[in-house]
Design an enzyme around this catalytic site. Structure first.
Site, mmCIF file in Angstrom:
data_model
loop_
_atom_site.group_PDB
_atom_site.id
_atom_site.type_symbol
_atom_site.label_atom_id
_atom_site.label_comp_id
_atom_site.label_asym_id
_atom_site.label_seq_id
_atom_site.Cartn_x
_atom_site.Cartn_y
_atom_site.Cartn_z
ATOM 1 N N LYS A 149 2.627 4.614 1.285
ATOM 2 C CA LYS A 149 3.071 5.255 2.385
ATOM 3 C C LYS A 149 2.722 6.985 2.272
ATOM 4 O O LYS A 149 3.505 7.428 1.538
ATOM 5 C CB LYS A 149 4.506 4.919 2.906
ATOM 6 C CG LYS A 149 4.888 5.323 4.080
ATOM 7 C CD LYS A 149 6.208 4.998 4.381
ATOM 8 C CE LYS A 149 6.510 5.460 5.722
ATOM 9 N NZ LYS A 149 6.267 6.569 6.333
ATOM 10 N N GLU A 195 0.742 -1.018 0.123
ATOM 11 C CA GLU A 195 -0.156 -0.210 -0.042
ATOM 12 C C GLU A 195 0.883 1.267 -0.105
ATOM 13 O O GLU A 195 1.886 1.205 0.521
ATOM 14 C CB GLU A 195 -0.753 -0.146 1.083
ATOM 15 C CG GLU A 195 -0.303 -0.031 2.547
ATOM 16 C CD GLU A 195 -1.183 -0.242 3.673
ATOM 17 O OE1 GLU A 195 -0.774 -0.017 4.750
ATOM 18 O OE2 GLU A 195 -2.368 -0.751 3.497
ATOM 19 N N LYS A 249 8.689 -0.601 5.350
ATOM 20 C CA LYS A 249 8.646 0.641 4.746
ATOM 21 C C LYS A 249 9.713 0.764 3.726
ATOM 22 O O LYS A 249 10.914 0.545 3.733
ATOM 23 C CB LYS A 249 8.647 1.809 5.730
ATOM 24 C CG LYS A 249 9.785 1.862 6.667
ATOM 25 C CD LYS A 249 9.533 2.801 7.501
ATOM 26 C CE LYS A 249 10.718 3.261 8.392
ATOM 27 N NZ LYS A 249 10.518 4.020 9.539
ATOM 28 N N ARG A 273 0.831 9.567 11.337
ATOM 29 C CA ARG A 273 0.078 8.485 11.745
ATOM 30 C C ARG A 273 -0.724 8.669 12.921
ATOM 31 O O ARG A 273 -0.512 9.296 13.970
ATOM 32 C CB ARG A 273 1.105 7.269 12.064
ATOM 33 C CG ARG A 273 0.725 5.988 12.493
ATOM 34 C CD ARG A 273 0.582 4.745 11.367
ATOM 35 N NE ARG A 273 0.255 3.738 11.879
ATOM 36 C CZ ARG A 273 1.110 2.860 11.932
ATOM 37 N NH1 ARG A 273 2.461 3.172 12.045
ATOM 38 N NH2 ARG A 273 0.867 1.486 12.344
ATOM 39 N N GLU A 312 -3.546 7.264 8.351
ATOM 40 C CA GLU A 312 -2.669 8.351 8.159
ATOM 41 C C GLU A 312 -3.792 9.794 8.372
ATOM 42 O O GLU A 312 -4.868 9.745 7.689
ATOM 43 C CB GLU A 312 -1.922 8.474 6.995
ATOM 44 C CG GLU A 312 -0.749 9.413 6.865
ATOM 45 C CD GLU A 312 0.366 8.733 7.525
ATOM 46 O OE1 GLU A 312 1.317 9.377 7.418
ATOM 47 O OE2 GLU A 312 0.126 7.362 7.890
#
Length: 562
Positions: free
Chosen positions: A231, A229, A414, A236, A285
């Site tokens: 970032k 997905e 990440k 966050r 997010e």
């Protein structure tokens, strides 16, 4: 207070994480209530004293020492608390002539909380008279709120959890229902009482974090086992909505570190309260969404950390959640389920929401790593569309991964975009804090531009990390050797076209800034490399940063101001 001071002193000089944990756990085990509770509050940033500020400390020391001597000492030491602690005169020199016992930490916390502003100078002076150098240093650190001893709030909570051999996440989930000095918490951990339940509605759930990824490690993973997905370049956030037994709808918003930020986003909370289809906890997010487009982090920053949340601010910078994960639904804890199942239930939940303040973070379609590499390089062509500028990389999540607090290995990765690099010239340096107070470790650097009198260097940013301990020593020696001017604690170093030092600076992006002479501000700058091989005249120009500004932004410089 002396025991707390000794703890801080030992923590400041202890580099090992496990040794820090043992020091704190021993302190919490052997120190009685409420002293240990107030110490825990100090270590976790849970204490705030409205009227006790650094200015009060400066005023007190100015009455007792020569101002020139204090300025020279502060410049040398580099830390206000340490300088005042060392220079504070003994009671006999101050003319008080008393020998009062040192205050307890509880006396200090309760005294600072209850004393009127006019009473604080005398109260603080009496405490400083009664303490030794280490005690004074700890007291002043407590007041200024800058312990800088290498202990995070999470590490302190982990040490407390060690008293009862419980998972630190169990402490995190209780934390927002507790207040200093945390006596119910200690009673539970020591087996003297049951676990305190029902202290907070809509509790915080510690987040699951990821590990950095590079292409070499990527080649060792099986693409069939992972989802990907985007970032997003925001903050966050965890959004929790619950119903009380009386039927009240409660919404709380938490940062990644567990800070309750509900009061900063009343518009988002109001929208979530109205979402009757949602009862549970979302991980996502925090973004600003305008005109159907995700704005850059630079725009989001204009909404963050505002003291006054006005209707105009909420209208200009509407807060939005792009959901990643579903941690709980109703009374059910979904964290033990595989990511693929949580994702399926998240998609169903978001489809039922009607308010428009929450949407779903889309998955990135790929079959091979080559396809994912291409998508990461060109997100606008791989599904991100008009929001591509707000993408800072991709996330990889194992399809079968449970939601595990902390940073477990092998489950989430990440893969951020490579940072920007620029060669800049070192212009100014200042001493650091804590262990670095003896070194010039905070650096201001600049780039070239054409000015009225020809080529000139203009400051563009500051950095204080990214280098090794050995490189720090080399930089410190350069600063001391090449100082050409001083401005209080700041040293100006030589920076001409032929003489000076070039630093390769890595950063995540730039934004427009009217506070800086250059017209831009760098995001997360750090020293990537020391370019001993490059003369300052070959450093980069300011035009390079101007080309990295988000769409529609231009540099607005402040001519004639530094």
């Amino acid at each position: 207070m002396n025991d707390f001071a000794e703890l801080l002193d030992r923590l400041a000089f202890e580099p090992r994480r496990n040794a820090k944990l043992r020091l704190m756990e021993d302190f919490f085990r052997t120190t009685p209530d409420p002293e240990r509770g107030y110490a825990l509050a100090a270590l976790t940033g849970g204490l705030s004293f409205r009227n006790a500020k650094p200015g009060l400390v400066r005023a007190l020391i100015a009455e007792r020492t020569d101002p020139v001597l204090f300025a020279l000492s502060y410049d040398y030491v580099g830390d206000l608390s340490e300088t005042v602690a060392l220079m504070w005169p003994p009671p006999s020199q101050a003319g008080t002539g008393h020998n009062a016992p040192p205050p307890r930490l509880a006396d200090v916390v309760e005294g600072l909380s209850m004393a009127a502003k006019t009473e604080l100078p005398g109260l603080l002076a009496r405490w400083l008279d009664a303490l030794d150098e280490t005690g004074r240093w700890a007291l002043l650190k407590l007041i200024t709120g800058a312990l800088r001893i290498g202990v995070s709030a999470r590490l302190a909570k982990t040490a407390v959890a060690g008293l009862g051999r419980v998972d630190p996440n169990a402490v995190e989930e209780l934390w927002h229902g507790l207040t200093p000095p945390y006596e119910p918490l200690f009673a539970w951990l020591e087996g003297r009482a049951d676990r305190p339940e029902g202290l907070v509605v809509a509790p915080f759930r510690p987040p699951m974090l990821s590990h950095p990824l590079d292409e070499e490690e990527l080649s060792r993973l099986d693409p069939a086992e992972f989802c990907a997905e985007w970032k997003w370049d925001g903050i966050r956030i965890e959004a929790v909505r619950e119903l009380t037994p009386e039927g009240r709808r409660i919404v709380r918003l938490y940062s990644r570190t567990g800070e309750d930020i509900t009061g900063s986003f009343p518009d988002l909370c109001e929208a979530l309260i109205a979402e009757d289809a949602f009862v549970g906890a979302l991980d996502g997010e925090l973004l600003v969404l305008r005109g159907g487009r995700v704005e850059s982090f630079n725009v989001l920053q204009q909404r963050l950390n505002r003291k006054a949340i006005t209707p105009r601010l909420m209208q200009e910078f509407p807060a939005h959640i792009r959901a990643y994960d579903l941690l709980g639904e109703g009374e059910e804890d979904l964290r033990p389920l595989p990511f693929a199942e949580r994702r399926r239930r998240l998609e169903a939940l978001v489809a039922r929401l009607a308010g428009g303040r929450v949407d779903l973070s889309p998955l990135v379609p790929f079959v091979s790593w080559e396809e994912l590499v291409a998508a990461r390089a060109r997100p606008s062509e791989a599904g991100a569309g008009i929001d591509a500028e707000a993408v800072e990389g991709v996330m990889l999540k194992r399809r079968d991964s449970p939601y595990v607090p902390g940073r477990p290995k092998g489950l989430w990765y990440k893969w951020k975009h490579d940072p920007h690099l620029v060669d800049a010239v070192l212009m100014y340096a200042q001493r650091g804090h804590g262990k670095r107070s003896s070194y010039y470790s905070d650096y201001t650097f600049g780039l070239w531009r054409s000015g009225p009198e020809g080529e000139e260097l203009v400051p563009v940013g500051k950095a204080y990390f990214g280098f090794t301990d050995e490189e720090l020593k080399e930089l410190d020696r350069f600063v001391r050797r090449e100082t050409v001017n001083r401005f209080g604690p700041v040293r100006e170093v030589v920076h001409t076209g032929e003489r000076g030092l070039v630093l390769e600076v890595a950063f995540e992006g730039v934004q427009q800034s009217t506070r800086h002479k250059s017209g831009v501000a760098m995001r997360f700058p750090r020293i990537s490399r020391i370019r001993w091989d490059k003369p300052p005249r070959e450093a980069d120009r300011l035009d390079y940063l101007a080309g990295l500004l988000p769409r529609g932004e231009t540099m607005k410089t402040r001519a004639g101001k530094t």
